[in-house]
Design an enzyme around this catalytic site. Sequence first.
Site, PDB file in Angstrom:
ATOM      1  N   ASP A  38       0.881  -1.172   0.000  1.00  0.00           N
ATOM      2  CA  ASP A  38       0.000   0.000   0.000  1.00  0.00           C
ATOM      3  C   ASP A  38       0.915   1.218   0.000  1.00  0.00           C
ATOM      4  O   ASP A  38       1.248   1.769   1.041  1.00  0.00           O
ATOM      5  CB  ASP A  38      -0.903  -0.038   1.233  1.00  0.00           C
ATOM      6  CG  ASP A  38      -2.013   0.985   1.176  1.00  0.00           C
ATOM      7  OD1 ASP A  38      -2.455   1.318   0.061  1.00  0.00           O
ATOM      8  OD2 ASP A  38      -2.442   1.453   2.244  1.00  0.00           O
ATOM      9  N   CYS A  58      -3.955   5.228  -2.496  1.00  0.00           N
ATOM     10  CA  CYS A  58      -5.201   5.990  -2.338  1.00  0.00           C
ATOM     11  C   CYS A  58      -5.131   7.248  -3.201  1.00  0.00           C
ATOM     12  O   CYS A  58      -5.685   8.287  -2.860  1.00  0.00           O
ATOM     13  CB  CYS A  58      -5.462   6.326  -0.875  1.00  0.00           C
ATOM     14  SG  CYS A  58      -4.141   7.234  -0.054  1.00  0.00           S
TER      15      CYS A  58
END
Length: 454
Positions: free
Chosen positions: A337, A390
């Site tokens: 991530d 994100c």
Amino acid sequence: MPRPSAVAGGVTPSRVLAAEVLADLRKGFLLDPSFERRAHVLDARDRRWAQELLWGSLRRRGWLDGLLAERVSGGLARLDADVIDLLRLGAYQLLEMTSVPPYAAIAQTVELAKRRHGIGASKLVNAVLRRLERDRTERGRDALAGPEPSDPGEALAQRHSHPQWLVERWRERWDDAEVDALLAANNREAPVVVRPWGIGADALAAELTAAGVRLADPGAAAVWAEGSLQLAPGAQLTELGAYRQGHFFVQDPASTLVTQYAAIPEGATVADLCAAPGGKALELARRASVVLAGDRSHARLRRVQANLDRLHVTRVLPFVGDAREPAVGAADVLLLDAPCTGTGTFRRHPDARWRLKPSDLAVMPALQRQILRAAAAVVRPGGLLVYSTCSLEPEENDAPVDDFLAAHPGWTLEPPPAGAVPDAVLDGGRLRVLPQRHGVDGAFAARLRRSGDA
């Protein structure tokens, strides 16, 4: 929401805190940790009020600046940066916080300016805010800013309070109607969505309802992340018995979708190299035998550990480590991530839109490519690497993945199994979640399979 209580000296603690947090931001601190570090002095009601003021004034900063600049002789550029922040706080209270009487918004901001900068600054703040309030009363709030710019990009940036350079980037990829929807989504308050842990969703809903917590209509939380519960605004989570007993943790549906897209096998050994704040590691632990959760930040990992302790989780093992030099052995699944600009989470982090610079979109992808190459080396032959961000930006999403695949013929893009996530968030086998289309945070992910002999 009621006004915060006043203290000796005439300025409420919530307003003092708001000014201090904005000063922190100018020094390079991030909004969330600065607020958490300072907000412990407030009770729950004042904390919520201060949060509304801070997050709201940052979301509307560009719009507020336009209004204030017209009412400051010589423009805002001539003022001290801290005085500008105080004017923004006062103007936001006047124009957006209907629970605050105008006299209180003005008087409190004037006193705060006097405390921080002396009588001269307080007189300027008083004059500007009184003029703004007089114009609002005479002309109406919607007429304050005057005519909208004729340039479409400038008009969108002004209307939704975003940097114009970023708006123009998005206009290159989407039509103006979709950009308008994205900007509007970024200015809406992000809901609180929780994931049950060790308890079913229905049982958690009943427990929360019995404690007086109102559940919102299912909305996007239920559509994209089955089992998630969206709470109505105002819930004080840490005071709930269900929180103390470890029955839930907070996670936006976009993050849940990343872990569902990963579709890891039951009993897998998983490494999560950029794990903080830890929600994805928890989701992966529902199926994994163990999740090695690394992050380079000691402070962020302490918060991960506190959450693990509260939830009584034993299958997630945190460790301090730099993802550029992974300190793990061969993993069945590796979640990367990656650090990113976070343009998919502007509704949660309104300070990010003002902190971001065009050069960040050159610097950050270089780091992402470096970490991706390092992460691939610790995936066992036949194993899976899930790259996620994100961000909404192609430089941080598709480009690093495409470059990696081009340079590593032993790896292939592998779509998730059918039904792992809704088709609406899949794009050519990659996960692509967009705030303007899906009503949640933005997210991207790609499943990369290492061949058995690579």
